[in-house]
Design an enzyme around this catalytic site. Structure first.
Site, short mmCIF file in Angstrom:
data_model
loop_
_atom_site.label_atom_id
_atom_site.label_comp_id
_atom_site.label_asym_id
_atom_site.label_seq_id
_atom_site.Cartn_x
_atom_site.Cartn_y
_atom_site.Cartn_z
N ASP A 1 5.73 12.01 -2.44
CA ASP A 1 4.49 11.33 -2.82
C ASP A 1 3.43 12.34 -3.26
O ASP A 1 3.37 13.46 -2.74
CB ASP A 1 3.98 10.52 -1.63
CG ASP A 1 2.95 9.48 -2.04
OD1 ASP A 1 2.78 9.25 -3.25
OD2 ASP A 1 2.32 8.89 -1.14
N ASN B 1 8.29 0.18 -7.44
CA ASN B 1 7.66 1.03 -8.46
C ASN B 1 7.68 0.42 -9.86
O ASN B 1 6.99 0.92 -10.76
CB ASN B 1 8.31 2.41 -8.51
CG ASN B 1 7.91 3.30 -7.35
OD1 ASN B 1 8.63 4.22 -6.98
ND2 ASN B 1 6.76 3.03 -6.74
N ARG C 1 4.33 -0.39 -11.56
CA ARG C 1 3.46 0.63 -12.17
C ARG C 1 3.36 0.39 -13.68
O ARG C 1 4.14 -0.37 -14.27
CB ARG C 1 4.03 2.02 -11.89
CG ARG C 1 3.98 2.37 -10.40
CD ARG C 1 4.34 3.81 -10.15
NE ARG C 1 4.17 4.16 -8.74
CZ ARG C 1 4.25 5.38 -8.26
NH1 ARG C 1 4.50 6.40 -9.08
NH2 ARG C 1 4.08 5.62 -6.98
N ARG D 1 3.19 6.21 6.20
CA ARG D 1 4.02 5.01 6.27
C ARG D 1 5.37 5.33 5.62
O ARG D 1 5.51 6.30 4.89
CB ARG D 1 3.36 3.83 5.56
CG ARG D 1 2.93 4.12 4.13
CD ARG D 1 2.27 2.89 3.48
NE ARG D 1 1.80 3.20 2.14
CZ ARG D 1 0.59 3.64 1.83
NH1 ARG D 1 -0.30 3.84 2.80
NH2 ARG D 1 0.24 3.89 0.59
#
Length: 258
Positions: free
Chosen positions: A27, A75, A78, A201
């Site tokens: 990330d 994802n 996005r 998380r």
């Protein structure tokens, strides 16, 4: 009803200072690029270099498996341009890295629902997995269009199909059977989970597999994640006592008798 079993820890694993299997959520690519006034896609390109560094360092340290969360099933939400760039990067990375991985004895596998990928990307994945299939020095798993919930659901569907076909009975359904139908059943669950970028998380990643994994969160953005950052995570892991539901005293007794 099938009894839920507490995992019996392997005393050899309890004594290990180096995790045998590391799982990472990579990330922070977008924020890394934003800090440098670059487009988000530049962060993803820089992140590929971190993947290479991490694989090389894991091999050097004696880690046996690495699972990287490259693209989650969420994802797709996005921006379309960013998703397109990510898919292109995936293709180019496979083209440039597979032979290098093969020469190092690394087996590459992609876990996730790859059916939605382009024909070109699916073929690249199939070629990469075929070329490296017999390598046994190190396992590199790339989670692409993967979600932990999806993994459990697809495993459940396989079991239901076997039940409907009369191949298994209800009493045959247990943790071992479900585990055997998940994306990878031949590799031990991760010992250490790392998430870069400062978030705390697990974001639908390896939900089943992380049940007894040690969790480590770092503010380091993925493109900046280097040997030193990985060493910090592994050092933190080495100081932990893994209990698997037992007491600390029981674990100490197990390790002293090993």
């Amino acid at each position: 009803m099938t009894e839920t079993r507490t995992p019996v820890p392997d005393t050899e694993n309890l004594n290990r200072l180096v995790p045998m299997h590391i799982a990472i959520i990579m990330d922070g690519n977008g924020r890394w690029a934003k800090k440098r006034l670059l487009p988000r896609t530049a962060g993803h390109t820089a992140g590929v270099k971190s993947v290479r560094r991490t694989v090389e360092y894991c091999v050097k340290k004696g880690v046996k498996a690495l699972t990287l969360f490259a693209f989650s099933s969420e994802n797709w939400r996005r921006p379309a341009e960013e998703v397109s760039i990510l898919m292109q990067l995936f293709v180019s990375a496979l083209e440039s890295e597979v032979q290098k991985l093969h020469k190092q004895g690394i087996r590459l596998r992609v876990i996730g629902d790859t059916s939605v990928f382009s024909v070109k990307l699916r073929r690249k994945i199939e070629d990469a997995e075929r070329i490296t299939a017999n390598n046994d020095r190190f396992d590199l798993l790339i989670a692409a269009n993967y979600g932990g919930r999806w993994d459990i659901v697809q495993a459940t569907r396989k079991i239901c199909a076997e039940f409907s076909a009369g191949n298994i009975e209800a009493d045959d359904i247990n943790e071992d059977l479900l585990q055997s139908q998940l994306s990878f059943s031949d590799i031990p669950h991760p010992d250490l989970f790392i998430r870069t970028g400062g978030e705390s998380r697990i974001s639908n990643f390896l939900l089943w597999h992380l049940a007894y994994t040690e969790l480590y969160f770092t503010p380091v953005l993925w493109p900046d994640f280097n040997e030193s950052a990985l060493e910090d995570a592994m050092h933190d892991f080495s100081k932990r006592q893994r209990r698997f539901g037992y007491t600390g005293e029981q674990i100490a007794q197990m390790t002293s008798n090993a």
